[in-house]
Structure formats: structure tokens, C-alpha cells
Design an enzyme around this catalytic site. Structure first.
Site, PDB file in Angstrom:
ATOM      1  CG  HIS A  43     -45.700 -22.681  51.017  1.00  0.00           C
ATOM      2  ND1 HIS A  43     -46.738 -21.950  50.490  1.00  0.00           N
ATOM      3  CD2 HIS A  43     -45.741 -22.446  52.351  1.00  0.00           C
ATOM      4  CE1 HIS A  43     -47.373 -21.304  51.444  1.00  0.00           C
ATOM      5  NE2 HIS A  43     -46.783 -21.600  52.583  1.00  0.00           N
ATOM      6  CD  GLU A  70     -45.202 -20.137  46.992  1.00  0.00           C
ATOM      7  OE1 GLU A  70     -45.433 -19.749  45.832  1.00  0.00           O
ATOM      8  OE2 GLU A  70     -45.854 -21.042  47.562  1.00  0.00           O
ATOM      9  CG  HIS A 190     -53.899 -21.724  44.649  1.00  0.00           C
ATOM     10  ND1 HIS A 190     -53.205 -22.097  45.782  1.00  0.00           N
ATOM     11  CD2 HIS A 190     -55.084 -22.368  44.714  1.00  0.00           C
ATOM     12  CE1 HIS A 190     -53.951 -22.912  46.504  1.00  0.00           C
ATOM     13  NE2 HIS A 190     -55.091 -23.098  45.879  1.00  0.00           N
TER      14      HIS A 190
END
Length: 237
Positions: A43, A70, A190
Site C-alpha cells: 500500500h 492498494e 484490516h
């Protein structure tokens, strides 16, 4: 079996805290795949405080499993993804100063923006996923964007589970059932961990992939990376 994609941002954070190239994120990606991980997630953020844009390029030749990038689809991120052409791009509505992802897209409000972005990636052969909260109208909104998959934002579940409240899974189960009906692929991520992943997996029909970084790396400090990856794979069967 649900695929395990390992987010290696924390490895880059550790490297950057000291300077130099230890630990080496490319070698770590090679190792986790050898240990059984079925994907590598990164990410990159605009300030490059952990994964750098160059890391995304350097990882491309060595990721032979699924490569997932991401991020918020600002121009620099889009240009990077279109250059690297990973297996999947996951769109996340991060503010530039966000410490970590903290909300899913409002797929209704941002529908036309997402439609254009998703088409651009799909036209270049990149599977798309968008980060969403477990809200039924948002699952329906996600379908309207043309995305291939959704990624359920699981912080709410993880928090409730840590309190002993297993009822916190219900919105996720309902969202997954609707996504299946709409023929949307389902990813999740998450705050998933060794403690909660088995229960989550058992209650999410059609779960294709989980992306886990912070917990997995923290658990590996005590248990070892190879061992932890095998523990996740066992829970995801």
C-alpha cells in the site's frame, strides 16, 4: 480455501526507520511466497513513509503469486499501477495523512469517479477491488461501479470480537451474502489476526482472499514468519 495475501508495508517501515536496505522487502516477498503465502500486498502512500513507489516496481519480477497494490487512486498512484500491472488493484479512500485505512468508499456518492477509474484499470487487464464498509447499500453501490471485487473493511468486526461480541460478524455475513448474489468477489482486511481469522472465515460465504499485514508481522516476532503463515493457512482452509 481462502487465499492469504501478506501485506509487507511493516517490513518497509522497519527498513525506513534505520535507512539502508535491511530488511530487504524484495527478499521478504520471495521468502513469504516460499513459506506458502498466496499473495503479496503493498500500500504505497504519497509520502512513501513505508512502501516506496520504486518498491512496487522492484517487486513485480519476483511476485509469482497474486500481486495486490492498494491505494487512493490519485494520478501518481494510477500511473504507478498502470506501469507495474499487478494482478489486482484495491482502491482505498485514504486521506494523504492517514496512519492506516479507516473507512470504506461511499460507492454511491463517488460512483462516477470510481466507474472511470475502474474502467481504466480493467482495460489494462488489472482486476479491481474497492474497500467498503459492511453496509448493504454500499455493496449495491459497489456493484454499480463495475468493480470485480469488494474488500470488506474488518476493523469493526475485529474490535467487537476482541470484546467477546461475536454478533459483530452479522453485518459482514449479510454483506457477503448480498455480494454473492450480485456476483461480486469478496476480499477482506484490516485488523484480522490469528485470534479472529478462523471465526471470520467460517462466517463469510464466498470469501476469496484476506490481506493481513500488521498482525501477521507482529505475531511473527514471537512465532516466526514461516510458522505464522502456516498457522494462517490452516485457519483459512
Amino acid at each position: 480455501m481462502t487465499k492469504l495475501s501478506v501485506n509487507i508495508n511493516k517490513i518497509a517501515t522497519l527498513r525506513n526507520s534505520r535507512g539502508g536496505d535491511v530488511p530487504n522487502v524484495v527478499q521478504f516477498a520471495k521468502d513469504i511466497q516460499r513459506f506458502g503465502a498466496e499473495g503479496v500486498t503493498i500500500h504505497p502512500r504519497p509520502d512513501e513513509r513505508h512502501i516506496r513507489y520504486q518498491d512496487a516496481r522492484d517487486l513485480k519480477p519476483v511476485v509469482y503469486t497474486e500481486y495486490n497494490i492498494e491505494g487512493n487512486p490519485i494520478k501518481s498512484f494510477m500511473d504507478l499501477v498502470l506501469e507495474v500491472k499487478p494482478t489486482q488493484v484495491t482502491l482505498v479512500p485514504d486521506a494523504e495523512d492517514a496512519i492506516t485505512s479507516n473507512a470504506g468508499w461511499d460507492a454511491i456518492k463517488h460512483k462516477y469517479f470510481l466507474v472511470d477509474v475502474i474502467k481504466e484499470f480493467q482495460n489494462n487487464g488489472i482486476r479491481t477491488s474497492i474497500f467498503v464498509d459492511p453496509v448493504l447499500k454500499q455493496i449495491e453501490g459497489a456493484k454499480e461501479t463495475g468493480t470485480d471485487r469488494i474488500e470488506l473493511y474488518t476493523e469493526g468486526f475485529a474490535y467487537q470480537y476482541s470484546l467477546g461480541n461475536k454478533e459483530g460478524i452479522k453485518p459482514y455475513t449479510e454483506s457477503a451474502k448480498l455480494a454473492n448474489q450480485l456476483e461480486l468477489g469478496i476480499n477482506a482486511g484490516h485488523d484480522l489476526s490469528l485470534n479472529n481469522i478462523k471465526f471470520f472465515k467460517e462466517n463469510i460465504p464466498g470469501l476469496l482472499e484476506v490481506s493481513i499485514g500488521h498482525a501477521l508481522i507482529a505475531e511473527s516476532l514471537y512465532l516466526g514468519v514461516e510458522n505464522v503463515i502456516q498457522m494462517y493457512l490452516h485457519r483459512l482452509k
